[in-house]
Design an enzyme around this catalytic site. Structure first.
Site, PDB file in Angstrom:
ATOM      1  N   CYS A  71      50.403  20.097 102.816  1.00  0.00           N
ATOM      2  CA  CYS A  71      48.948  19.838 102.086  1.00  0.00           C
ATOM      3  C   CYS A  71      48.949  18.313 102.210  1.00  0.00           C
ATOM      4  O   CYS A  71      49.925  17.492 101.952  1.00  0.00           O
ATOM      5  CB  CYS A  71      48.727  20.395 100.744  1.00  0.00           C
ATOM      6  SG  CYS A  71      48.737  22.030 100.650  1.00  0.00           S
TER       7      CYS A  71
ATOM      8  N   LYS B 132      47.063  13.322  97.456  1.00  0.00           N
ATOM      9  CA  LYS B 132      47.733  13.442  96.393  1.00  0.00           C
ATOM     10  C   LYS B 132      47.724  11.893  95.882  1.00  0.00           C
ATOM     11  O   LYS B 132      47.836  10.731  96.343  1.00  0.00           O
ATOM     12  CB  LYS B 132      49.118  13.834  96.751  1.00  0.00           C
ATOM     13  CG  LYS B 132      49.517  15.336  97.093  1.00  0.00           C
ATOM     14  CD  LYS B 132      49.143  16.154  95.840  1.00  0.00           C
ATOM     15  CE  LYS B 132      49.142  17.474  96.431  1.00  0.00           C
ATOM     16  NZ  LYS B 132      50.193  18.048  96.531  1.00  0.00           N
TER      17      LYS B 132
ATOM     18  N   HIS C  87      38.845  23.880  99.421  1.00  0.00           N
ATOM     19  CA  HIS C  87      38.723  23.364  97.944  1.00  0.00           C
ATOM     20  C   HIS C  87      37.247  23.046  97.679  1.00  0.00           C
ATOM     21  O   HIS C  87      37.014  22.543  96.621  1.00  0.00           O
ATOM     22  CB  HIS C  87      39.374  21.730  97.900  1.00  0.00           C
ATOM     23  CG  HIS C  87      40.866  22.163  98.306  1.00  0.00           C
ATOM     24  ND1 HIS C  87      41.545  21.895  99.291  1.00  0.00           N
ATOM     25  CD2 HIS C  87      41.996  22.607  97.314  1.00  0.00           C
ATOM     26  CE1 HIS C  87      42.932  22.302  99.276  1.00  0.00           C
ATOM     27  NE2 HIS C  87      43.301  22.598  98.152  1.00  0.00           N
TER      28      HIS C  87
ATOM     29  N   GLU D 256      46.524  20.574 106.305  1.00  0.00           N
ATOM     30  CA  GLU D 256      45.202  20.407 106.051  1.00  0.00           C
ATOM     31  C   GLU D 256      44.598  19.103 106.992  1.00  0.00           C
ATOM     32  O   GLU D 256      45.168  18.127 106.851  1.00  0.00           O
ATOM     33  CB  GLU D 256      44.943  20.180 104.548  1.00  0.00           C
ATOM     34  CG  GLU D 256      45.475  21.103 103.751  1.00  0.00           C
ATOM     35  CD  GLU D 256      45.368  20.986 102.182  1.00  0.00           C
ATOM     36  OE1 GLU D 256      44.031  21.036 101.847  1.00  0.00           O
ATOM     37  OE2 GLU D 256      46.045  20.957 101.458  1.00  0.00           O
TER      38      GLU D 256
ATOM     39  N   HIS E 194      53.645  25.275 105.729  1.00  0.00           N
ATOM     40  CA  HIS E 194      52.243  24.669 105.532  1.00  0.00           C
ATOM     41  C   HIS E 194      52.500  23.467 104.552  1.00  0.00           C
ATOM     42  O   HIS E 194      53.333  23.533 103.853  1.00  0.00           O
ATOM     43  CB  HIS E 194      51.422  25.735 104.923  1.00  0.00           C
ATOM     44  CG  HIS E 194      50.128  25.322 104.291  1.00  0.00           C
ATOM     45  ND1 HIS E 194      49.317  24.920 105.057  1.00  0.00           N
ATOM     46  CD2 HIS E 194      49.754  24.885 103.024  1.00  0.00           C
ATOM     47  CE1 HIS E 194      48.284  24.317 104.669  1.00  0.00           C
ATOM     48  NE2 HIS E 194      48.752  24.291 103.253  1.00  0.00           N
TER      49      HIS E 194
ATOM     50  N   LEU F 212      38.593  22.156  79.198  1.00  0.00           N
ATOM     51  CA  LEU F 212      38.069  21.289  80.330  1.00  0.00           C
ATOM     52  C   LEU F 212      37.555  22.273  81.492  1.00  0.00           C
ATOM     53  O   LEU F 212      36.700  22.297  82.124  1.00  0.00           O
ATOM     54  CB  LEU F 212      38.499  20.077  80.698  1.00  0.00           C
ATOM     55  CG  LEU F 212      37.966  19.122  81.819  1.00  0.00           C
ATOM     56  CD1 LEU F 212      36.645  18.634  81.337  1.00  0.00           C
ATOM     57  CD2 LEU F 212      38.771  17.956  82.048  1.00  0.00           C
TER      58      LEU F 212
ATOM     59  N   CYS G 103      44.433  23.948  87.382  1.00  0.00           N
ATOM     60  CA  CYS G 103      45.738  23.492  86.223  1.00  0.00           C
ATOM     61  C   CYS G 103      46.697  24.533  86.811  1.00  0.00           C
ATOM     62  O   CYS G 103      46.464  25.675  87.302  1.00  0.00           O
ATOM     63  CB  CYS G 103      45.061  23.997  84.779  1.00  0.00           C
ATOM     64  SG  CYS G 103      43.957  23.145  84.358  1.00  0.00           S
TER      65      CYS G 103
END
Length: 784
Positions: free
Chosen positions: A661, A124, A712, A683, A659, A17, A534
């Site tokens: 996220c 998330k 991203h 972020e 950092h 994928l 991944c």
């Protein structure tokens, strides 16, 4: 006793994928080829599950990018900014090419055909390392069936399987809960429940007409312990309406990632509206008695989540059989189902493709394919096959005494940790003055989060070295050439604090785990993080220790090539822990402290080697937060201690960065402050810096680097966009405390995107120094 699965990994055993999506994005294949790859993966997944003896096999658990984004397309929840792509798209099957373009634009942004649209916000999925695209909601928003994916895949599965497949969708309340209001005044996203439920009813009835007799509605927010009155009312309305209008189809309501004990009273109001309830007995085994007591007065079936859907260790059959027997005693065999605790997308596919793991360790491990066979084992044991139980007991017992899993010296080292190991020498205000005097950086200093593009050339180099096609000397020479190149590039665009690019690193966690005792890495243990991204989570099987230096060689070489400051780049102990599959035979904080002591040694080595700025990344601290607030105190006690063990060994003059996220910090800012990092980078660009409001209200005292552009997405941010975000940050924080940096590391991006974006970033910082430094109207800010 039915066996069923909540969801299966969708990336393909060889990451088919990922490769197909990236080829499509790069215009190397057309949409037909992309769809063919998706179909091939789905068929293989269904056949594997059918062969295992699964009774109810999920469909619609496949996704080209993200299952929450799939729901947004199904429900027509497409933001206004994408209408230019949508306007000539119809709802018939011939529009699938246009729909996939809309779909990927929402996920990744688009900058072509005269369009310039940013990607939607991403965050998330509960306390996992999976990311989802956040739905956007507006007052009086209308919904309608837009995508036909769920129906197409149901028909497709019917042709492949001998049994009727079980469609999987996110329930209406959780879907709204996971989204974000884009209009703040007089509007709550739960106000949309009466608009969205009729579409769910249409979807369910359409599936029923196609022959579906079960549908799985995922409502994972049932595990929260602080649901508002609006959410509770939304649950009651939704499931009473669904029950009223969707007869003759079995509703399986699922929760996972924790227990539902606090919300049993909510279920009482619509207990007759659902046919089966799934609970996660891995995360909360103690909830069983309360759930059984509740169900005993209903006709509902209980689905027991017995197989760990988030970790790779063998199931303890003794415990599972006890739970099955107890449930059957109360409810009867026909009212008990067994399943994994949650979807299996969080674990690798098949351990048969691992060839180099020590047999004693591998014997304790199972991946997704093996986990669905564990359900068959449990069924066979209940039917009288006691040999399977004996074999399982023997394999688990072997772990307890093996030298592979236990190192007494490491255990003693953790016991010797004292309060002084958690403390910097001086408070932040004193450290900041010393660091400002030493570094003499401009206001709005610019830097990056760490990594630079991992090109095919770099990946090939690492693979050839791994296969011993390069000598150590040849490999190091090549890596140093890449480092020199990236330093020149950073100097060209005039970044203030540089990084070495991390070209020697395959993954920010795997790189360290490969060099720490107590870890192993897999060959093919890939797990989806988001979209085509991944990762291969390492496996912590034993006590963790560092035998030798890990990073100093290349970082010190990089510092020798420039007069500018070079950051040492490390991954923090909590992130290494959270992004690994963790041993389950000792308290998690014990493992965290073992890792922290190893990182502490690395920090000290870097400082002793002359590195003056050290970044200890902890993007996973927020994602690991327990879903129940009553568990937060214990969690932050050990996570903050783990970070401070790793970072507190340095002098005042050495600057510690960290950092994070995708973090909703509102409720946890005191704990973030308690980490006591000199500089925190976060972020913020996808949410247009909404996050900073929380920090400014809290008066976050340390320095902060709000991400000024989204890495991203391939989209190039303009100078004006970045300047506007810097200005927004300047309205909330003292200018002396603001850093300018991208949202995250740059390893997944291409060089042309990176250079254009970083040039725009440094230009915007320069303009900010000229326009904002002496701006008298900036609120609550003073230049230093």
């Amino acid at each position: 006793m039915l066996k069923h699965n909540l969801g299966y990994p969708r990336i393909g055993i060889r990451r088919e994928l990922k490769k197909a999506c990236e080829s499509y994005w790069g215009n190397k294949i057309d949409s037909k080829k992309l769809f063919d790859v998706g179909k091939q993966i789905r068929e293989e997944n269904w056949k594997i599950q059918e062969k295992s003896g699964m009774d109810l096999i999920p469909c619609n658990d496949f996704s080209f990018y993200d299952h929450v984004l799939d729901m947004s397309l199904l429900l027509g929840a497409i933001p206004e900014s994408y209408k230019e792509i949508v306007h000539d798209t119809t709802n018939d099957d011939s529009s699938s090419n246009q729909k996939i373009e809309i779909y990927f634009a929402m996920a990744r942004g688009i900058q072509k055909k005269g369009l310039d649209i940013k990607a939607m916000e991403m965050t998330k999925w509960f306390n996992t390392n999976y990311h989802y695209i956040v739905p956007e909601f507006y007052k009086n928003q209308k919904f309608s069936i837009f995508s036909r994916k769920i129906f197409d895949e149901f028909e497709e599965a019917k042709k492949i399987l001998k049994s009727i497949p079980k469609p999987v969708v996110i329930g209406p309340v959780s879907y709204l809960f996971l989204g974000k209001e884009k209009e703040k005044e007089n509007f709550h996203k739960m106000d949309l429940i009466e608009n969205i439920v009729p579409i769910y009813i249409k979807v369910i009835n359409s599936l029923k007409k196609r022959g579906s007799n079960w549908i799985q509605l995922d409502e994972p927010i049932l595990v929260f312990d602080d649901l508002s009155k609006k959410v509770v009312e939304a649950f009651q309305y939704s499931y009473q309406e669904i029950s009223k209008h969707c007869s003759e189809i079995n509703i399986l309501l699922t929760s996972y990632f924790d227990g539902i004990s606090e919300n049993i009273s909510i279920l009482r109001e619509f207990s007759s509206s659902i046919n089966a309830l799934h609970v996660d007995l891995i995360e909360d085994p103690d909830q069983l008695e309360k759930v059984l007591s509740f169900l005993s007065d209903t006709k509902m079936i209980l689905s027991l989540g017995l197989i760990d859907g988030r970790n790779i260790w063998k199931n303890n059959y003794v415990n599972s059989i006890k739970n099955i027997e107890r449930s059957i005693k109360v409810l009867g065999e026909k009212r008990v189902m067994i399943a994994p605790s949650c979807s299996l997308i969080h674990i690798p596919l098949d351990i048969e493709y691992e060839y180099s793991i020590h047999s004693d360790i591998k014997n304790r491990m199972v991946f997704a394919k093996q986990k669905i066979y564990e359900l068959k084992d449990l069924e066979d044991i209940m039917k009288g096959n006691k040999d399977l139980l004996s074999q399982n007991l023997m394999s688990l017992k072997k772990t307890k005494s093996s030298f592979l899993f236990h190192d007494q010296k490491v255990k003693e080292k953790v016991k010797q940790v004292r309060d002084l190991d958690f403390q910097r020498k001086s408070p932040f205000n004193i450290r900041q003055k010393k660091q400002n005097k030493k570094f003499n950086l401009p206001v709005f200093p610019t830097t990056t989060i760490g990594s630079f593009p991992q090109t095919k050339e770099i990946r090939t180099l690492r693979n050839k070295f791994k296969k011993k096609e390069f000598s150590q000397e040849e490999y190091e020479k090549k890596i140093k050439e890449f480092i020199v190149y990236v330093i020149k590039k950073q100097e060209e665009i005039n970044l203030d604090v540089l990084v070495h690019g991390e070209f020697e690193r395959n993954d920010m966690v795997e790189f360290f785990s490969d060099k720490l005792k107590g870890f192993i890495s897999t060959e093919n243990g890939w797990v989806q993080s988001y979209g085509s991204r991944c990762v291969k989570p390492p496996i912590i099987y034993g006590d963790v220790t560092r035998n030798k230096n890990i990073t100093t060689k290349y970082i010190c070489f990089a510092q020798s090539q420039t007069e500018k400051l070079m950051k040492g780049m490390l991954t923090g102990p909590v992130t290494i822990l959270q992004w690994s599959f963790v041993r389950n035979d000792q308290p998690i904080f014990t493992t965290a402290y073992q890792i922290a002591l190893s990182i502490r040694d690395e920090v000290k080595d870097l400082e002793d080697s002359g590195i003056q700025i050290i970044q200890i990344d902890e993007p996973a601290i927020r994602e690991g937060l327990p879903l129940k607030k009553k568990k937060w105190k214990f969690y932050f006690d050990w996570t903050v201690k783990a970070f401070r063990i790793s970072s507190s060994v340095v002098k005042d003059e050495t600057q510690i960065h960290t950092h994070m996220c995708y973090s909703e910090f509102n409720d946890i800012l005191p704990h973030i402050e308690n980490l006591d990092a000199d500089v925190l980078t976060i972020e913020t660009s996808r949410s247009k810096m909404e996050l900073l409001e929380s920090f400014s209200k809290y008066s976050y005292p340390n320095e902060i680097g709000p991400g000024v552009y989204d890495i991203h997405s391939p989209r190039i941010p303009t100078v004006k966009e970045i300047f506007d975000l810097i200005k927004k940050a300047s309205n909330r924080f003292p200018i002396k405390n603001i850093w300018v940096n991208p949202d995250c590391g740059l390893k997944t991006r291409k060089w042309n995107e990176v250079m254009k974006s970083l040039k725009n970033m440094t230009k915007a910082a320069k303009i900010a120094r000229e326009k904002l430094l002496n701006n008298p109207i900036l609120n609550n800010n003073q230049k230093s």
